[in-house]
Design an enzyme around this catalytic site. Structure first.
Site, PDB file in Angstrom:
ATOM      1  N   ILE A  38     -27.226   9.402  -4.450  1.00  0.00           N
ATOM      2  CA  ILE A  38     -26.310   9.833  -4.619  1.00  0.00           C
ATOM      3  C   ILE A  38     -25.396   8.940  -5.189  1.00  0.00           C
ATOM      4  O   ILE A  38     -24.255   8.673  -5.754  1.00  0.00           O
ATOM      5  CB  ILE A  38     -25.229  11.154  -4.380  1.00  0.00           C
ATOM      6  N   TYR A  88     -13.709  12.010   7.170  1.00  0.00           N
ATOM      7  CA  TYR A  88     -14.696  12.399   7.466  1.00  0.00           C
ATOM      8  C   TYR A  88     -14.137  13.976   6.977  1.00  0.00           C
ATOM      9  O   TYR A  88     -14.598  14.020   5.092  1.00  0.00           O
ATOM     10  CB  TYR A  88     -15.361  12.786   8.470  1.00  0.00           C
ATOM     11  N   GLY A  98      -8.954  13.852  18.051  1.00  0.00           N
ATOM     12  CA  GLY A  98      -9.417  14.199  17.247  1.00  0.00           C
ATOM     13  C   GLY A  98     -10.218  16.006  17.328  1.00  0.00           C
ATOM     14  O   GLY A  98     -10.431  16.605  16.102  1.00  0.00           O
TER      15      GLY A  98
END
Ligand code: UDP
Length: 326
Positions: A50, A139, A283
């Protein structure tokens, strides 16, 4: 035909099978950076990246594509902290290349593989789609950036999209031919099962002092086959013009603690293994559980294969087949 970027990856490969079972003809677009050649089988394949605009143009020029399922991307939180540039290049720039090619070739239907990581630390649970999106890692940030881009492509060019925000994908197809296989593995269920199989010395519990009933984090585990079915249902609804562009959570609405998952792995496998309680992993929000009403109301979809024992049993079967001696 339906273009499936990342169709040789974990969730993509399950969805390719579900598409075929529903009568669609998928073409897999994958660069095999994390996908598996063995997952492709007899499905049409275009090997491409991609991040390459020309690869995308070539696949749209070659096949009569009427809709896209976009799974290709980077999806590991720790890796995203170590290499945010790679996450922006793949998830954002790569995603923009896809949107440009779709625009150029007049393809207007898109299902995007998004994530509950776009919400960040929840202010309230269960998490609805209207919950503020404040990601706490690159992310989630890059997935959110693509969600926002789709919204403006809808406004300006009439892109019809669904952004499917997965909670914790787990389990494997009943065939035992495809399943979760990451390197390195970071997810709880495969790590616990590796410990049960004696492939790792132990499994660690990251944090036992969370404000939850047993002190460990709660997550909403969803069977990958349920996820795959949601993509097919969503695609049908989009192609038929029955839903407008929006985000939809995919989860069960029920949370399991890390300790419950570990106990489940012991019960399902019948094996004992060492569990080590360690410090929190950075996180990790204490609780991530989906509000699932929208998926039900809009798509008529609910999870039906996501009983935790069933998820763990399917992942165990996949592990046993993959690591069969000889
Ligand atoms: N976890 C754990 N030990 C591990 C891996 C994960 O205790 O070896 C915990 C993690 O802190 C989180 C939950 O299990 O609370 C699910 O983590 P996973 O990495 O599977 O999925 P995530 O929620 O990060 O997408």
């Amino acid at each position: 035909m339906i273009l499936v970027t990342g169709g040789a990856g974990y969730i993509g490969a399950h969805t390719v099978r579900a598409l075929q079972a529903a009568g669609f003809t998928p073409v897999i677009f994958d660069n095999f950076s994390t996908g598996h050649r063995s997952f492709v089988g007899g499905t049409a394949l275009f090997e491409g990246d991609i991040c390459s605009p020309s690869d995308l143009q070539n696949v749209f020029a070659k096949y009569p594509i009427e809709g896209v399922l976009h799974f290709a991307g980077k999806a590991l939180v720790p890796e995203s902290h170590a290499n945010p540039e790679m996450y922006y290049r793949t998830n954002v720039t790569g995603g923009m290349n896809l949107l440009s090619a779709m625009k150029e070739f007049g393809v207007r239907h898109l299902i995007f593989s998004s994530t509950c990581a776009t919400y960040g630390v929840p202010e309230s649970v269960p998490i609805t789609e209207a919950h503020p999106q404040r990601p706490i890692n690159p992310y989630g940030e890059t997935k959110l950036a693509f969600e926002r881009a789709m919204r403006w492509f809808d406004e300006s060019y009439g892109l019809q999209y669904l952004s499917l925000r997965y909670f914790n994908a787990a389990g494997a197809d009943d065939s035992g031919q495809i399943g979760e296989d990451h390197d390195p593995e970071t997810h709880l269920i495969p790590l616990a099962l590796d410990a049960a199989a004696g492939r790792r010395p132990d499994v660690k519990i990251f944090g036992t002092d969370y404000p939850t009933p047993d002190g460990t984090c709660l997550r909403d585990y969803i069977h990958v086959s349920d996820l795959a079915r949601a993509h097919v249902t969503g695609l049908r609804a989009l192609l038929d013009g029955r839903v407008k562009s929006q985000a939809i959570n995919l989860g069960t609405g029920r949370g399991y603690s890390v300790r419950e998952v570990v106990e489940c792995a012991r019960r399902v496998t019948g094996r004992e293994f060492t569990v080590r309680e360690t410090l929190r992993r950075s996180g990790d929000p204490p609780v991530l559980v989906a509000a699932v009403n929208r998926a039900k109301e809009l798509l008529g979809w609910t999870a039906v294969e996501s009983d935790l024992d069933r998820i763990v049993a399917s992942a165990w079967k996949w592990l046993m087949i993959r690591h069969r001696p000889g």
